[in-house]
Every structure is written in structure tokens, then in C-alpha cells.
Design a protein around this motif. Sequence first.
Motif, PDB file in Angstrom:
ATOM      1  N   GLY A 134       0.829  -1.201   0.000  1.00 26.72           N
ATOM      2  CA  GLY A 134       0.000   0.000   0.000  1.00 26.72           C
ATOM      3  C   GLY A 134       0.861   1.249   0.000  1.00 26.72           C
ATOM      4  N   GLU A 135       0.411   2.270  -0.695  1.00 27.14           N
ATOM      5  CA  GLU A 135       1.185   3.504  -0.827  1.00 27.14           C
ATOM      6  C   GLU A 135       0.683   4.610   0.098  1.00 27.14           C
ATOM      7  OE1 GLU A 135       3.879   3.913  -2.383  1.00 27.14           O
ATOM      8  OE2 GLU A 135       3.986   2.180  -3.716  1.00 27.14           O
ATOM      9  N   LYS A 136      -0.552   4.498   0.577  1.00 30.63           N
ATOM     10  CA  LYS A 136      -1.109   5.588   1.374  1.00 30.63           C
ATOM     11  C   LYS A 136      -1.830   5.038   2.588  1.00 30.63           C
ATOM     12  CE  LYS A 136      -5.228   5.741  -1.586  1.00 30.63           C
ATOM     13  NZ  LYS A 136      -6.063   6.577  -2.460  1.00 30.63           N
ATOM     14  N   ASN A 137      -1.987   5.902   3.607  1.00 31.95           N
ATOM     15  CA  ASN A 137      -2.635   5.541   4.853  1.00 31.95           C
ATOM     16  C   ASN A 137      -1.897   4.382   5.516  1.00 31.95           C
ATOM     17  OD1 ASN A 137      -4.618   7.496   4.244  1.00 31.95           O
ATOM     18  ND2 ASN A 137      -5.781   5.964   3.065  1.00 31.95           N
ATOM     19  N   VAL A 165      -8.363  -0.560   1.574  1.00 30.44           N
ATOM     20  CA  VAL A 165      -9.076  -1.694   1.006  1.00 30.44           C
ATOM     21  C   VAL A 165      -9.118  -1.508  -0.501  1.00 30.44           C
ATOM     22  CG1 VAL A 165     -11.359  -0.623   1.314  1.00 30.44           C
ATOM     23  CG2 VAL A 165     -11.159  -3.111   1.119  1.00 30.44           C
ATOM     24  N   ARG A 166      -8.717  -2.547  -1.220  1.00 26.83           N
ATOM     25  CA  ARG A 166      -8.730  -2.503  -2.683  1.00 26.83           C
ATOM     26  C   ARG A 166     -10.125  -2.867  -3.191  1.00 26.83           C
ATOM     27  NH1 ARG A 166      -3.625  -2.044  -4.538  1.00 26.83           N
ATOM     28  NH2 ARG A 166      -1.882  -2.943  -3.367  1.00 26.83           N
ATOM     29  N   HIS A 184      -1.240  -2.850   2.774  1.00 23.72           N
ATOM     30  CA  HIS A 184      -0.673  -2.215   3.961  1.00 23.72           C
ATOM     31  C   HIS A 184       0.586  -1.441   3.595  1.00 23.72           C
ATOM     32  CE1 HIS A 184      -3.140  -5.513   5.648  1.00 23.72           C
ATOM     33  NE2 HIS A 184      -3.349  -4.669   6.637  1.00 23.72           N
ATOM     34  N   GLN A 185       0.683  -0.258   4.138  1.00 25.74           N
ATOM     35  CA  GLN A 185       1.864   0.568   3.940  1.00 25.74           C
ATOM     36  C   GLN A 185       3.051  -0.059   4.668  1.00 25.74           C
ATOM     37  OE1 GLN A 185       1.854   4.461   5.826  1.00 25.74           O
ATOM     38  NE2 GLN A 185       2.467   5.404   3.885  1.00 25.74           N
ATOM     39  N   TYR A 186       4.195  -0.113   4.000  1.00 27.25           N
ATOM     40  CA  TYR A 186       5.380  -0.770   4.553  1.00 27.25           C
ATOM     41  C   TYR A 186       5.754  -0.190   5.911  1.00 27.25           C
ATOM     42  CZ  TYR A 186      10.248  -2.174   5.072  1.00 27.25           C
ATOM     43  OH  TYR A 186      11.429  -2.685   5.566  1.00 27.25           O
TER      44      TYR A 186
END
Length: 410
Positions: A350-353, A357-358, A365-367
Amino acid sequence: MEDMQQVYTQAVAAHESGEVAEAIELYGKILAQFPDADVVLYNQGLALFDSERYAEAVAVFTRAVEVRQDDADTWYNLGLALKQEQQYSEAVDAYKQALALQPEDRDVLFNLANCCRENGDREEAAVYYARLLKLEPDHISALNNFAYLCHLRHDNAQAEQLYLRLLELQPDHPGTRHMLAALTGKFTDTPENAYVRDLFDQYSDSFEQSLMGKLEYRVPELLFDLVRRTQVAQEKNLKQPEQLSEQPYAHCLDLGCGTGLAGKLFSPYCQQLSGVDLSGKMLAHAAEKGVYDRIVVDDVVHFLCEDEQQYDLLVAADMLIYLADLEPLLRAAFQRTAPGGLFVFSTEHGEKNQWQVRQTGRFAHQYEYVVEVAQRHGWQLVTSEEADLRREEDAWIRGDLFVLTRKGVS
């Protein structure tokens, strides 16, 4: 010579009383003398299907439709048997033959639509779901399947309409609010267990074929390779540093183990292997692999909180994508991990937040969020990598692979 009518009466009686093996044998006696007896062929096909001898059922029903091509029930049951054998294209043909004879049969339409979807023909599946819903607007399963199909086809307006209709009919339908939120981009929390369980129960029979074939799924292999390289780096004095030492892990826990794809890879290197999953039907396939010492049907966080075992290796291949907030899992997993133990898992990137949810209903999930939550609950990051996890719509889904360790003493 035996009286074949009497044999047939005995066969039917055995079939009705649940003595299926005896019924199959008796039907066979009749067919040895009268190979074109269509009713006997039909009944033997049903008995074979009931015995889960699906390949044999396919052969018998195929013979039955050769003898009598105008019986919709025989074509329909041939389709059911072919579906169990995952011969979706052939099943579609059989259901179409049944539908030509009974154009408004709801069961035929529903199974035909499902098989078209499984066969990769979403457009044709949509046609049959629409036909069924015109005949039976309140068909819950058709509404659910058609809504998700429209969702996958990016027909968002129709998908939303179908989800809303489904909620009108069944406000507590598992997962519908979750998928509606995913469709509209609104925030949603971890879905109810019933949604995840029903999702995987439904796809348990075709799960591995779909993942390994169409989607080129590779998460278990990626995680295993990462663990192998992690141990090699830690064990400086190995004579063969490219290999894992023999059974280095005393007890491994496979979280969200599904049909056992990860367990099959890790089991040779574990003295004991346990698996936990919400879906009993997925676990039935896992049990067939014979690699688990213990299998438990449960929510993974609940299991971790209630279990009393200590594990030195926890594996979660593609499980965290069904969780929003990772704190409950990482906190509970830490309590069940022995000092020095590892927790290896994958996430969708995930890039944001903190998480999002896709449209698929899965979570990314953001790293930085994963690392921060892990460290807050006592974990230390050993290593991580980005990787291609599986294909979706002709593109790779990017993900992150993590190896965490529990430091300190118990």
C-alpha cells in the motif's frame, strides 16, 4: 439368470437406504446385460456422484446422454460431475444442453453462470446471471455472485445496485457491506469471519488450480526462499550454506494455512507443523496432503490468544490481506512465539494511509505501518523484500515480504 427387475428393485432400495457401494454394483449387473438402460445409467451416475467418484460419474452420465439426449436432468448431472472434475468448459456445454431443454430452470442457469465464470468467460456468465435474476429477482446466491462479477468487470454502477439489493433482502449477508465499501472506496474494517469463511469454502475445490494456473501464485515459494536465506545468513558454520539444516524448527504454525501450499514447503524443515484456518473445506484439502500434525478451524487471532503452545516459526502466506488493523495479530503472534523465533509473512503493498481496502476487497498495507506496529509489539525486523505476488488483470500484484524475530527472554 437373475431376474433383472428384482436386481433393479434391490439396487434402488440400497441406494435409498445409503448403501451406495452396493447400489453401484447392482446397477452394474444390469448394465452388463442392458448397456443402454438409460434409467439405470442415470441412477448409477447419481450413486457414483454421491460416492465422490466423479470421474466415473462423468463416464456413466456421458453414456446416458448418448442413449437419451432429450433428458435435461441427465445433462444437468453430467455438468455437475464435470464441474467437480474442474472440466469447466465441458460442464458449460452440458449445462447448455440442459438449458436448451428447460430454458427457465433456475438451477441450470445458476450452475451454468458459475461455470462460465470459472472458465474465465465473465461476459457469458453475466448473461446467465441476468437471465436467472429476471426469473427470480430475489435469488440470494445469484445476486451475490453477479454483484462480485460486475465488481471484477469494473461495472461499478451495476455492482453497487446488486449489492444494495442484496442488503435489502439480507441485511446481515456476510461481506456485502465490506465489498460495497471496497467498491465505493469508503473506509472499512476487517471483514466478518463469516465472509472470509464463506469465500474460501466456496472456492476450496478450485482454489489451487486457479492460484497456481491462472494467477501464477508464488507467495509460499517466496516466503520459503526468504526464510532459507535468512537462516543461511544466521548459520555461519554450515557445511552446505545454500541449504537449510535438517529440521531446524521445533514447531511451526501456518496461519491461514488454506489448502496447505505453504505447509507442504515448510514441513520437511519442521519437527512439528500446525495449521489454522477459518475454512473447514480448505482444511479438508490441507489434511489430504498429510503434512500437518495438527489442524484447527478457527480465527487466527482468536487461536493465538487461546493457544498455549510456543512456536519458533510462524508463517502467514497471503493471510494479512484479509485484515485491516494488524495490531491484534502482531500482538497475539508475539505471545505465541519463542524467544529467537521468526514470523514470516506477506502483505500487498500500500502507498497511502496505514492500510487501504482494494476494489477486490483485500487489504494493502503501507510498509512503514507494518514495521512500526511490529516494533511497537516487541518484534525486530530481520529482513524484508518487495516481490510480485500473483497476477491480476494481466498485471502483477506487488507485495512486501517480512521476516520478524522475537528478541529477549521468555
